[in-house]
Design a protein around this motif. Structure first.
Motif, short mmCIF file in Angstrom:
data_model
loop_
_atom_site.label_atom_id
_atom_site.label_comp_id
_atom_site.label_asym_id
_atom_site.label_seq_id
_atom_site.Cartn_x
_atom_site.Cartn_y
_atom_site.Cartn_z
N UNK A 17 0.79 -1.23 0.00
CA UNK A 17 0.09 -0.08 -0.17
C UNK A 17 0.89 1.08 0.17
N UNK A 18 0.91 1.98 -1.03
CA UNK A 18 1.61 3.23 -1.17
C UNK A 18 0.84 4.49 -1.17
N UNK A 151 -2.68 5.31 -3.12
CA UNK A 151 -3.66 6.34 -2.90
C UNK A 151 -2.70 7.82 -2.51
N UNK A 152 -3.61 8.65 -2.22
CA UNK A 152 -2.86 10.08 -2.06
C UNK A 152 -2.98 11.06 -3.30
N UNK A 154 -0.92 12.04 -5.38
CA UNK A 154 0.18 11.77 -6.39
C UNK A 154 -0.28 10.64 -7.29
N UNK A 155 -1.63 10.02 -7.07
CA UNK A 155 -2.08 9.11 -7.96
C UNK A 155 -2.71 9.56 -9.37
N UNK A 156 -2.85 11.24 -9.27
CA UNK A 156 -3.45 12.07 -10.38
C UNK A 156 -2.31 12.64 -11.14
N UNK A 157 -0.91 12.22 -10.96
CA UNK A 157 0.02 12.65 -11.77
C UNK A 157 0.40 11.48 -12.68
N UNK A 158 0.16 11.63 -13.91
CA UNK A 158 0.38 10.69 -15.04
C UNK A 158 1.94 10.26 -14.79
N UNK A 159 2.87 11.10 -14.70
CA UNK A 159 4.37 10.90 -14.97
C UNK A 159 4.57 9.81 -13.82
#
Length: 173
Positions: A17-18, A151-152, A154-159
């Motif tokens: 889990x990250x 989760x968090x 950062x999941x929205x950052x494609x790179x």
């Protein structure tokens, strides 16, 4: 880690889990893990350096969807230099924050990437995030994890997500 263990331990899967917040942290849950088998620790910076760079380079609070980061190419020499920090080699348990990866670290990122365009600078910072996570799992997590749940913000950052998928081939992300 206790809640991760209580809610997400599987009888058959080794789960990682990250959480990609300001700092990236990971919890390793082997199959049928009891509480003493849970391993949790910070892996290094996540959104903390990306958001500070976005503020400085883009005049925005963050790189929306990682669009700028995904449009660039990471400078591998700079990524290696930034990951050469002794903190990354320190074994768990470990925790970190702004004292290690705040303004001074971002100043270093800015200095080391001053020869790059904006997208490549952002891609380089995203690569530091993903490589520090992948390296930490390979170095410190025993066994062969089956799945990575992320989760968090950062999941929205494609790179970042593409970097994780590339780094964890053979594992469901």
């Amino acid at each position: 880690p206790y809640m991760d263990w209580a809610l997400f331990t599987s009888p058959t899967e080794h789960r990682l889990l990250l959480n990609l917040g300001g700092i990236a942290n990971i919890t390793s849950l082997p199959p049928n893990a009891d509480r003493e088998q849970v391993l949790a620790f910070d892996t290094g910076p996540a959104n903390m350096i990306l958001d500070q760079l976005a503020s400085r380079l883009l005049g925005a609070p963050y790189d929306r969807d990682g669009a700028v980061s995904a449009a660039g190419s990471a400078d591998e020499l700079v990524v290696g230099e930034l990951l050469n920090d002794a903190w990354f080699r320190q074994p768990p348990p470990k925790s970190t924050g702004r004292e290690r990866f705040g303004r001074t670290y971002v100043d270093r990122v800015v200095h080391l990437t001053d020869h790059l365009g904006t997208a490549d600078r952002m891609a380089t910072a995203a690569a530091v995030t993903t490589r520090s996570i992948v390296d930490a799992v390979r170095r410190f997590v025993p066994g062969s994890p089956d799945v990575l749940w992320v989760s968090g913000g950062g999941v929205h950052n494609r790179a970042v997500m593409q970097g994780l998928e590339s780094g964890f081939t053979g594992m469901s992300v």
